[in-house]
Every structure is written in structure tokens, then in C-alpha cells.
Design a protein around this motif. Structure first.
Motif, PDB file in Angstrom:
ATOM      1  N   ARG A  93      55.884  47.617  18.294  1.00 44.91           N
ATOM      2  CA  ARG A  93      56.975  47.819  19.263  1.00 44.91           C
ATOM      3  C   ARG A  93      56.413  48.105  20.652  1.00 44.91           C
ATOM      4  NH1 ARG A  93      62.000  48.447  17.558  1.00 44.91           N
ATOM      5  NH2 ARG A  93      62.185  47.794  15.399  1.00 44.91           N
ATOM      6  N   GLY A  94      55.145  47.769  20.823  1.00 37.88           N
ATOM      7  CA  GLY A  94      54.551  47.892  22.155  1.00 37.88           C
ATOM      8  C   GLY A  94      54.125  49.307  22.515  1.00 37.88           C
ATOM      9  N   VAL A  95      54.031  50.207  21.499  1.00 34.77           N
ATOM     10  CA  VAL A  95      53.652  51.595  21.783  1.00 34.77           C
ATOM     11  C   VAL A  95      52.244  51.826  21.239  1.00 34.77           C
ATOM     12  CG1 VAL A  95      54.218  54.022  21.386  1.00 34.77           C
ATOM     13  CG2 VAL A  95      56.063  52.326  21.593  1.00 34.77           C
ATOM     14  N   ASP A  96      51.355  52.240  22.123  1.00 34.04           N
ATOM     15  CA  ASP A  96      49.964  52.422  21.735  1.00 34.04           C
ATOM     16  C   ASP A  96      49.695  53.916  21.506  1.00 34.04           C
ATOM     17  OD1 ASP A  96      47.368  51.798  21.252  1.00 34.04           O
ATOM     18  OD2 ASP A  96      46.768  51.926  23.368  1.00 34.04           O
ATOM     19  N   LEU A  97      49.439  54.282  20.261  1.00 31.31           N
ATOM     20  CA  LEU A  97      49.153  55.684  19.934  1.00 31.31           C
ATOM     21  C   LEU A  97      47.737  55.788  19.399  1.00 31.31           C
ATOM     22  CD1 LEU A  97      52.350  56.803  17.945  1.00 31.31           C
ATOM     23  CD2 LEU A  97      51.818  57.283  20.344  1.00 31.31           C
ATOM     24  N   PRO A 231      67.037  51.477  20.579  1.00 34.17           N
ATOM     25  CA  PRO A 231      65.668  51.973  20.396  1.00 34.17           C
ATOM     26  C   PRO A 231      65.491  52.683  19.053  1.00 34.17           C
ATOM     27  CG  PRO A 231      66.864  53.362  21.932  1.00 34.17           C
ATOM     28  CD  PRO A 231      67.792  52.242  21.575  1.00 34.17           C
ATOM     29  N   ARG A 232      64.402  52.371  18.358  1.00 34.05           N
ATOM     30  CA  ARG A 232      64.108  53.062  17.096  1.00 34.05           C
ATOM     31  C   ARG A 232      63.126  54.193  17.317  1.00 34.05           C
ATOM     32  NH1 ARG A 232      64.111  48.530  12.356  1.00 34.05           N
ATOM     33  NH2 ARG A 232      63.061  50.233  11.267  1.00 34.05           N
ATOM     34  N   SER A 233      62.462  54.139  18.446  1.00 35.38           N
ATOM     35  CA  SER A 233      61.525  55.207  18.801  1.00 35.38           C
ATOM     36  C   SER A 233      61.800  55.587  20.252  1.00 35.38           C
ATOM     37  CB  SER A 233      60.090  54.699  18.691  1.00 35.38           C
ATOM     38  OG  SER A 233      59.213  55.581  19.362  1.00 35.38           O
ATOM     39  N   ILE A 234      61.653  56.868  20.549  1.00 32.81           N
ATOM     40  CA  ILE A 234      61.846  57.266  21.958  1.00 32.81           C
ATOM     41  C   ILE A 234      60.730  56.708  22.833  1.00 32.81           C
ATOM     42  CG2 ILE A 234      60.638  59.513  21.844  1.00 32.81           C
ATOM     43  CD1 ILE A 234      63.190  60.460  23.611  1.00 32.81           C
ATOM     44  N   TYR A 235      59.602  56.359  22.200  1.00 35.17           N
ATOM     45  CA  TYR A 235      58.487  55.829  22.989  1.00 35.17           C
ATOM     46  C   TYR A 235      58.739  54.400  23.471  1.00 35.17           C
ATOM     47  CZ  TYR A 235      56.436  59.985  21.020  1.00 35.17           C
ATOM     48  OH  TYR A 235      56.211  61.287  20.642  1.00 35.17           O
ATOM     49  N   GLU A 236      59.832  53.795  23.025  1.00 32.49           N
ATOM     50  CA  GLU A 236      60.209  52.506  23.604  1.00 32.49           C
ATOM     51  C   GLU A 236      60.730  52.706  25.030  1.00 32.49           C
ATOM     52  OE1 GLU A 236      62.641  50.014  20.967  1.00 32.49           O
ATOM     53  OE2 GLU A 236      61.852  51.191  19.303  1.00 32.49           O
ATOM     54  N   ILE A 237      60.972  53.970  25.384  1.00 28.20           N
ATOM     55  CA  ILE A 237      61.457  54.280  26.734  1.00 28.20           C
ATOM     56  C   ILE A 237      60.260  54.645  27.612  1.00 28.20           C
ATOM     57  CG2 ILE A 237      62.992  55.759  28.093  1.00 28.20           C
ATOM     58  CD1 ILE A 237      64.433  54.110  25.845  1.00 28.20           C
ATOM     59  N   GLU A 238      60.156  53.976  28.721  1.00 26.72           N
ATOM     60  CA  GLU A 238      59.088  54.233  29.689  1.00 26.72           C
ATOM     61  C   GLU A 238      59.014  55.734  30.029  1.00 26.72           C
ATOM     62  OE1 GLU A 238      57.314  51.607  31.137  1.00 26.72           O
ATOM     63  OE2 GLU A 238      56.101  53.132  32.167  1.00 26.72           O
ATOM     64  N   GLY A 239      57.827  56.297  29.946  1.00 20.84           N
ATOM     65  CA  GLY A 239      57.647  57.698  30.350  1.00 20.84           C
ATOM     66  C   GLY A 239      57.763  58.691  29.208  1.00 20.84           C
ATOM     67  N   ALA A 240      58.257  58.251  28.039  1.00 22.33           N
ATOM     68  CA  ALA A 240      58.485  59.210  26.937  1.00 22.33           C
ATOM     69  C   ALA A 240      57.173  59.760  26.384  1.00 22.33           C
ATOM     70  CB  ALA A 240      59.306  58.567  25.829  1.00 22.33           C
ATOM     71  N   LEU A 241      56.082  58.993  26.519  1.00 19.42           N
ATOM     72  CA  LEU A 241      54.797  59.493  26.014  1.00 19.42           C
ATOM     73  C   LEU A 241      54.315  60.713  26.800  1.00 19.42           C
ATOM     74  CD1 LEU A 241      53.029  56.102  25.265  1.00 19.42           C
ATOM     75  CD2 LEU A 241      53.376  57.932  23.596  1.00 19.42           C
ATOM     76  N   ASP A 242      54.957  60.974  27.928  1.00 20.27           N
ATOM     77  CA  ASP A 242      54.593  62.152  28.728  1.00 20.27           C
ATOM     78  C   ASP A 242      55.402  63.386  28.362  1.00 20.27           C
ATOM     79  OD1 ASP A 242      52.855  60.632  30.318  1.00 20.27           O
ATOM     80  OD2 ASP A 242      54.529  59.974  31.571  1.00 20.27           O
ATOM     81  N   CYS A 243      56.526  63.200  27.674  1.00 18.87           N
ATOM     82  CA  CYS A 243      57.445  64.340  27.551  1.00 18.87           C
ATOM     83  C   CYS A 243      58.113  64.472  26.182  1.00 18.87           C
ATOM     84  CB  CYS A 243      58.535  64.251  28.620  1.00 18.87           C
ATOM     85  SG  CYS A 243      59.541  62.772  28.479  1.00 18.87           S
ATOM     86  N   ALA A 244      57.787  63.607  25.219  1.00 18.90           N
ATOM     87  CA  ALA A 244      58.530  63.662  23.952  1.00 18.90           C
ATOM     88  C   ALA A 244      57.602  63.693  22.742  1.00 18.90           C
ATOM     89  CB  ALA A 244      59.474  62.463  23.841  1.00 18.90           C
ATOM     90  N   VAL A 266      52.595  63.551  18.263  1.00 25.12           N
ATOM     91  CA  VAL A 266      52.428  64.498  19.365  1.00 25.12           C
ATOM     92  C   VAL A 266      51.447  63.863  20.357  1.00 25.12           C
ATOM     93  CG1 VAL A 266      51.923  66.885  20.010  1.00 25.12           C
ATOM     94  CG2 VAL A 266      52.731  66.378  17.689  1.00 25.12           C
ATOM     95  N   PRO A 267      51.977  63.137  21.348  1.00 25.94           N
ATOM     96  CA  PRO A 267      51.074  62.452  22.288  1.00 25.94           C
ATOM     97  C   PRO A 267      50.250  63.456  23.082  1.00 25.94           C
ATOM     98  CG  PRO A 267      53.341  61.642  22.490  1.00 25.94           C
ATOM     99  CD  PRO A 267      53.380  62.881  21.648  1.00 25.94           C
ATOM    100  N   LYS A 268      49.019  63.073  23.371  1.00 28.03           N
ATOM    101  CA  LYS A 268      48.133  64.029  24.068  1.00 28.03           C
ATOM    102  C   LYS A 268      48.604  64.307  25.486  1.00 28.03           C
ATOM    103  CE  LYS A 268      44.107  62.875  21.377  1.00 28.03           C
ATOM    104  NZ  LYS A 268      43.464  61.587  21.308  1.00 28.03           N
ATOM    105  N   ARG A 269      49.367  63.384  26.027  1.00 20.79           N
ATOM    106  CA  ARG A 269      49.813  63.576  27.417  1.00 20.79           C
ATOM    107  C   ARG A 269      50.923  64.609  27.549  1.00 20.79           C
ATOM    108  NH1 ARG A 269      50.165  57.326  28.518  1.00 20.79           N
ATOM    109  NH2 ARG A 269      52.178  57.841  29.453  1.00 20.79           N
ATOM    110  N   VAL A 270      51.535  64.993  26.441  1.00 19.43           N
ATOM    111  CA  VAL A 270      52.633  65.973  26.547  1.00 19.43           C
ATOM    112  C   VAL A 270      52.025  67.364  26.658  1.00 19.43           C
ATOM    113  CG1 VAL A 270      54.756  66.845  25.510  1.00 19.43           C
ATOM    114  CG2 VAL A 270      54.055  64.483  25.082  1.00 19.43           C
TER     115      VAL A 270
END
Ligand code: PLP
Length: 413
Positions: A93-97, A231-244, A266-270
Motif C-alpha cells: 500500500r506504498g507504506v515503508d516500515l 483507507p485501511r491504514s492511517i499510514y496511507e495518509i501523508e504525514g501519519a508516520l510522524d504522529c500515529a 510504532v514508527p520511529k518518527r513519532v
């Protein structure tokens, strides 16, 4: 003398489902021949898919042989499962974790109850109302609230009301209200069965970034979304890897309610604020918590979860979800034909109906049990804003769903 945690005394004496159980037992004791249909607790009814049980059998055999036996595994999860999650649930889904941003656990209930402990005691918490009760109760237990007021709300928590006007998807609070540090969101939603659109989640992410707040996004029911635009993941939303942070579970997606496996991202950027105002990665805090208090989900269970991502596993679990969603469609139509106003049930296995003639949700519970021998869940059990509503679950056999629809027609016209 051991003083107890007195915050527990603030919780209602009986949790929602025990009270439902008590009323159903009382009814059955006085109506021993009644065949009660349970559309209350959201538990799956279909057995595990063959590819999952085959993988678990093979894993049991490995455990029975010295060269392949395994003891403690990695606390964050075996690579084979973490890689499958990264690839199928996110990269596709284009989200790199990164692998160490995923924490495999034995359930989203524990994750959603435990996550609050990495935030300060004084963190200002918001929940939607109605809401999955674990988010509220775990913060009450942690002492972040006073005793509940007469309206059932806990001072100290901010409640964001979901209602018919906002489609049970509350918007981020406008400026000038109570400040919020952490908000729990759940989409597809338990209990309302409604789902947040991309635009709605984008507004939440923009709000979180503007207010330096954290979103705890519970996506336990994401597999029930069939519209690719949602959206099935909040990370499909731009910027969510910083705050969700995102919670996912195999419970409803693959029938693991009794097997137990879930994960949290738990993204490291949060980050949150530490002593002296320094930014601290929530990933490192959660890793510390997880490795201290959890010793990993079992190998056999993780092999079963990894089998969900094989071509057979994907096809078999998709068929189960389609089965439940056909139940939901039938129930929706049956309820609408009996002139109920119904929400949800299109991208979630829950239907949320307005109780007829403005009756209270517990009164409607008793009436549905007495007149149709159907058990549902009173909306008031999910928060004051759930009063006047009622949750029915589509997790059941086709036979029971058909029988329930017939009984609704006979009882309510
Ligand atoms: N989150 C939500 C919104 C749920 O409805 C549930 C279960 O009903 C859970 C989490 C718990 O899932 P698990 O079985 O993984 O503990």
C-alpha cells in the motif's frame, strides 16, 4: 497491609458483557426452551482456515523434535511474520516500515490497554463516544480521571461525540477547546460499524501535526473494508508516520480470537516530550515496555498468522470475511425492512441501529430478548453517546442470521 489501586473502584461494578450474560442467564432460567440467538459479543464463529491450521500443525511438529524445537522467541516477533506484515499490509500500500517498527503481540486488547502507560500521567487523553471501552477503562485504571460523573463520563478525559449528524465519525476538535495530547481513533469502528474516509483521516493527521498530538489508530477491522477508496491504514495518509501508532489484529481478520495474535506499528518518527523538553521516540519506549513485560507470541501462533499471508491463506480468509459481510448485508436489509434506522455494517461486521420509539438501549435489549430471543449490545455500554442505539454483530451462522431476521420481522413488523 497492601493498599489497592483505588482507581479501579472508579470503574463500573460490572463490565458490559458480564451484565449482558447475567440478563441472558436470567431469561434462559425462566424460559428454558427458548433458543437465544447471540448477536452481542463480537466474536467470530467460523473455524480457522485450513492453511492456517496446517501451518500451526507443522509448527507443533517442529516443537516436538529436538533440532527444530524453539524456546523463547524474539519479543517483537519472528522475522517470518514481521516480514509478511511489512510486505503485505504496508509495502503493498506504498507504506515503508522498518522491521523494528512492528511489535507482534498476543492481542489488540492488550496493546490498546497497555499503550497508555508510555504517556505521562498528566497526558490529556481524548476518546470518541461511543467507544471501545478498553481505551477509557485503561486510562481510568491508570489514574488519569476522577470518578465518573452522573452522565457516565470521567472528568479528565475529553469525549468527542459521534452522532448521526457526523456519521459517528467525530471531527478533530476546533481550536480553543480542551487541549489534547493523545486521541484514540478506531476505523472501521467498534461499535458503530462506520468507517472514516481518507479526507476525514487526513483532517485528523493535519490536526495531530498542528497540535503536536498523537493518534492511536485501532484498525482491528480493516480487513472488512471493501471499497478501495477507503483507507485501511492511517499510514496511507501523508504525514501519519510522524504522529500515529496503528493497532492491527488477526482476531477478526483471520478468526484468531481464541488463538491470539496482533501487532502494533510504532514508527520511529513519532515522538513525545521527555524531561527537559527533549523529543523522545515512542518506538524506543514501547520497545522497552514490550521487552520488559512481554515474552513474545508463541511460535505456533505466529506460524499460523504468517499463513494468513500465503495465497491460500489470503483467499480463505477473504472468503470468511465475505461470508460475514453477506450476513451483515442481510441483517441490514432485514432491519431496514422492519423500519429500523441502521448505520454501519457495510465495511464493518457491526450494525448500529437507533432504538425504536426512543427507548433506552437497555430497555431495547430486554425487549429484543423477550420478543425475539435475540441478544445484542446496548449502545449505552459504549459511552453516554451510545444511549438510544444498539449494536448487532454479523458474526454468526447463516442459519442464525436468517432466523434472526425472521424473528425481527415477526416482532417488529
Ligand atoms: N480493538 C477493537 C476495536 C476491538 O473491537 C477488539 C475486539 O473486539 C479489539 C481491539 C481486541 O482484539 P484482540 O482480539 O486482538 O485482543
Amino acid at each position: 497491609m497492601a493498599r489497592i489501586n483505588e482507581h479501579y473502584a472508579k470503574l463500573p461494578a460490572s463490565y458490559l458483557f458480564p451484565e449482558i450474560g447475567r440478563r441472558v442467564r436470567a431469561y434462559q432460567a425462566s424460559h428454558p426452551d427458548a433458543k437465544v440467538i447471540r448477536l452481542g459479543i463480537g466474536d467470530v464463529t467460523e473455524p480457522l482456515a485450513p492453511s492456517i491450521t496446517a501451518a500451526m500443525h507443522a509448527a507443533v511438529d517442529e516443537m516436538a523434535s529436538r533440532p527444530t524445537f524453539r524456546g523463547y522467541g524474539p519479543e517483537q516477533g519472528y522475522d517470518f511474520l514481521v516480514e509478511a506484515i511489512r510486505k503485505h499490509d504496508y509495502a503493498a500500500r506504498g507504506v515503508d516500515l522498518a522491521a523494528d517498527e512492528i511489535f507482534v503481540s498476543d492481542g489488540s486488547k492488550c496493546d490498546s490497554g497497555n499503550i497508555q502507560e508510555i504517556f505521562a500521567h498528566g497526558a490529556r487523553i481524548a476518546v470518541t463516544d461511543p467507544v471501545y471501552p478498553v481505551y477509557v477503562d485503561s486510562n481510568v485504571m491508570a489514574g488519569r480521571t476522577a470518578a465518573a460523573g452522573p452522565d457516565g463520563r470521567y472528568p479528565g478525559l475529553t469525549y468527542l461525540v459521534g452522532n448521526e449528524a457526523n456519521g459517528f465519525q467525530p471531527e478533530p476538535p476546533a481550536g480553543g477547546g480542551e487541549p489534547i495530547d493523545v486521541v484514540y481513533l478506531c476505523s472501521p469502528n467498534n461499535p458503530t460499524g462506520t468507517v472514516a474516509t481518507r479526507e476525514q483521516l487526513a483532517r485528523w493527521v493535519a490536526w495531530a501535526k498542528a497540535n503536536d498530538a498523537i493518534i492511536l489508530f485501532d484498525a482491528a477491522y480493516e480487513a472488512y473494508i471493501s471499497d478501495p477508496a477507503l483507507p485501511r491504514s492511517i499510514y496511507e495518509i501523508e504525514g501519519a508516520l510522524d504522529c500515529a501508532l496503528e493497532l492491527r489484529s488477526f482476531s477478526k481478520r483471520a478468526g484468531f480470537t481464541g488463538v491470539r495474535c496482533a501487532y502494533m506499528v510504532v514508527p520511529k518518527r513519532v515522538t513525545g516530550i521527555g524531561a527537559g523538553g527533549a523529543r523522545v521516540s515512542l518506538n524506543s519506549l514501547w520497545a522497552r515496555r514490550h521487552t520488559t513485560k512481554f515474552n513474545g507470541a508463541s511460535y505456533v501462533v505466529q506460524r499460523g498468522a504468517a499463513a494468513v499471508y500465503t495465497p491460500e491463506g489470503l483467499a480463505e480468509t477473504a472468503a470468511q470475511i465475505a461470508f460475514y459481510m453477506e450476513n451483515a448485508r442481510m441483517l441490514r436489509e432485514g432491519l431496514a425492512a422492519s423500519r429500523f434506522t441502521v448505520f454501519g455494517g457495510v465495511h464493518a461486521p457491526y450494525l448500529w441501529l437507533r432504538t425504536p420509539s426512543g427507548s433506552s438501549s437497555w430497555d431495547f435489549f430486554d425487549k429484543l430478548l423477550a420478543d425475539a430471543q435475540i441478544v445484542g449490545t446496548p449502545g449505552a455500554g459504549f459511552g453516554p453517546a451510545g444511549e438510544g442505539y444498539f449494536r448487532l454483530s454479523a458474526f454468526n451462522s447463516r442459519e442464525n442470521i436468517e432466523e434472526a431476521i425472521g424473528r425481527l420481522r415477526r416482532a417488529f413488523g
